[in-house]
Design a protein around this motif. Structure first.
Motif, PDB file in Angstrom:
ATOM      1  N   GLU A 159       0.633  -1.418  -0.171  1.00 32.25           N
ATOM      2  CA  GLU A 159       0.249   0.562   0.292  1.00 32.25           C
ATOM      3  C   GLU A 159       0.801   1.321  -0.256  1.00 32.25           C
ATOM      4  N   VAL A 471     -17.667   2.769  11.559  1.00 34.27           N
ATOM      5  CA  VAL A 471     -17.055   1.758  10.165  1.00 34.27           C
ATOM      6  C   VAL A 471     -16.793   0.676  11.178  1.00 34.27           C
ATOM      7  N   HIS A 495     -12.504  -0.629   5.474  1.00 35.40           N
ATOM      8  CA  HIS A 495     -11.247  -1.583   4.577  1.00 35.40           C
ATOM      9  C   HIS A 495     -10.058  -1.698   4.916  1.00 35.40           C
ATOM     10  N   GLU A 496      -9.967  -1.934   5.931  1.00 38.24           N
ATOM     11  CA  GLU A 496      -8.855  -3.046   6.315  1.00 38.24           C
ATOM     12  C   GLU A 496      -9.673  -3.031   7.862  1.00 38.24           C
TER      13      GLU A 496
END
Length: 528
Positions: A159, A471, A495-496
């Protein structure tokens, strides 16, 4: 007890000593130190040094650290602030005159003077038993001879590849084939090995003076930074008075400001007025209360927490029962608050580790370069990745966290220590930038309110509040997601994974240690 028909792992149990880190190579190196009769502090610094090599995206000797330590596991909690300061020339007006409205995240201006090496040397000198060359030997060997890139490390590394490519030294060292190494690749950092060997021989002088300091200051000046050799030579951490609150029958200890540890204590004070243990641990009501307490605590953090040498932080008032009662009264158990200011959140890559030795010396230790590979600036001859912790400063003239000469920024990395009746029950921590207070509260209340063992407490699915929405990790049940939405929360998938953590539970009556390490990372708890 977990259901053994489902994937997962049991906690690690031992009697003599235990270490829990985010990487098995670090855990193994620290355990070897403990087997040799080393002190918990020896093992902690050994593990942190190995992690500085094998988790280069998360930590490094160009970053900062904090430590909480309880000698023999009872009595006084000793706290060391190993965070760095802004350069002596870093005046807010200098930045504003040049058109800056914020400190650029990936720039020399975001680099504070690294505090980790000074902290390691001081802590070893004051509390350790083994010589520094023995403590740093595993890290030197992995840097020089090579280490295998683990899976979570590889994912994070990939990333960050585009940012690494912008710095010549970073690209050469961390993109050796023009791309980020994949899991299973052997990677070497010979420049870093030489730097670690110099520190082993000369102590802090080997980092803050001479060729290493000259390499780092030269790189920073080349990139427009205000850093000087004098700034590096003057770097020094401090023993500080930790802050504490009581949650149920547990005394929870944190680093004081400029650290954000106070945020977790405010959350615990708010949640202490609710019977969490009577709620489903992954139900909408428990998660809603956690989110709302977090939103209140983070608003206070962003407004008030700063370097106490430069700004007055009303710690006692913020931790008072009256403040907790007033904040708790604003929470509607059935409806999300709508009148709180938005709180921007930043992720980070950090390592946290816990160690307890045979004498029950307990260490809670955290080390970081902040964002993945920090600033992205790397010393060409030293191999040191420079942190970007100064991105946490403000330029607002009236803000307590405004950048100033030799000032420390609001700092997110926070070790935790839980005690009962004057004895340690758990050194613990949860990494992940701004998520850390939230994560610590989630894990600790899993243990205190729900009776989970450290591994189960760490494994349990998590939520967080960021960018105006809750989230949720994939492990959060659909019914809980719908329950949060019914209370007015926007809910989005994470998302992670949210953070990563370690904990060692000390059972004084049984004479046992029980450790857990987060499956969201590559780590392991090990004991004997």
């Amino acid at each position: 007890m977990r259901d053994f028909q489902f994937p997962g792992r049991s906690p690690v149990r031992a009697t003599e000593a235990m270490v829990a880190t985010s990487h098995p190579l670090a855990s193994a190196a620290a355990l070897a130190v403990l087997r040799e009769g080393g002190h918990a502090m020896d093992a902690a610094v050994c593990a942190a040094a190995v992690l500085a090599v094998v988790e280069p995206q998360s930590t490094g000797i160009g970053g900062d650290c904090f430590c909480l330590y309880v000698p023999r596991g009872e009595g006084e909690v000793i706290a060391f602030n190993g965070s760095g300061r802004a350069p002596a020339a870093a005046e807010a007006e200098w930045y504003r005159e040049r058109g800056f409205t914020a400190i650029p995240t990936y720039s020399a201006h975001a680099v504070t003077i690294p505090g980790a090496i000074d902290a390691w040397c001081r802590l070893l000198a004051d509390h350790g038993r083994l010589p520094p060359d023995r403590i740093l030997a595993p890290a030197i060997a992995y840097a020089e001879k090579g280490y295998v890139v683990h899976d979570r490390v590889a994912a994070d590394w990939h990333e960050a590849a585009a940012r690494l490519a912008r710095d010549e030294a970073a690209a050469r060292i961390f993109l050796p084939a023009g791309t980020a190494p994949v899991a299973g690749t052997v990677h070497r950092q010979p420049e870093l090995a030489a730097t670690l060997r110099l520190i082993a021989a000369e102590g802090r002088r080997g980092f803050y003076e001479g060729r290493v300091a000259e390499d780092l200051v030269g790189r920073l000046r080349q990139a427009g930074g205000l850093h000087t050799l004098e700034d590096f030579a003057a770097a020094a951490g401090d023993y500080v008075r930790p802050v504490t609150t009581r949650y149920r029958d547990v005394d929870v200890w944190q680093m004081p400001p400029s650290n954000q540890g106070l945020t977790a204590l405010i959350m615990l004070n708010i949640l202490g007025g609710f019977d969490l243990g009577g709620l489903d641990p992954l139900g909408a009501e428990r998660l809603h209360l956690e989110v709302e307490a977090g939103r209140l605590a983070y608003a206070i953090r962003n407004a008030l927490i700063a370097d106490p040498d430069h700004a007055a932080v009303p710690v006692a008032a913020l931790l008072s029962a009256a403040r907790a009662d007033a904040l708790r009264a604003t929470i509607d158990r059935e409806r999300a608050m709508t009148d709180l200011p938005p709180v921007p959140m930043e992720p980070s890559d950090t390592v946290y580790l816990s160690v307890v030795d045979r004498d029950r010396n307990a260490v809670s230790f955290i080390n970081s370069t902040y964002h993945s590979f920090g600033s992205g600036l790397v010393g060409a001859s030293s191999g040191v990745v420079l942190q970007n912790r100064g991105a946490g400063f403000r330029l607002d003239p009236g803000h307590p966290n405004r950048i100033a000469p030799r000032k420390r920024p609001l700092h997110t990395i926070m070790p935790g220590m839980a005690m009962r009746g004057g004895r340690v029950i758990a050194p613990f921590g949860v990494m992940g930038g701004d998520y850390q207070p939230f994560g610590q509260v989630h894990v600790l209340t899993n243990v205190v309110d729900y009776g989970m063992d450290p591994q189960a407490a760490i494994d349990l699915a998590r939520v967080f509040y960021e960018d105006g929405a809750v989230v949720a990790e994939r492990g959060v049940p659909a019914a809980a997601v719908e329950g949060l939405k019914a209370r007015g929360h926007a809910v989005a998938p994470a998302h992670e994974p949210l953070g990563g953590g370690q904990m060692i539970l000390v059972d004084w009556d049984k004479g046992t240690l029980t450790g857990g390490s987060d499956p969201r990372k590559d780590g392991a708890a090990l004991g004997f």
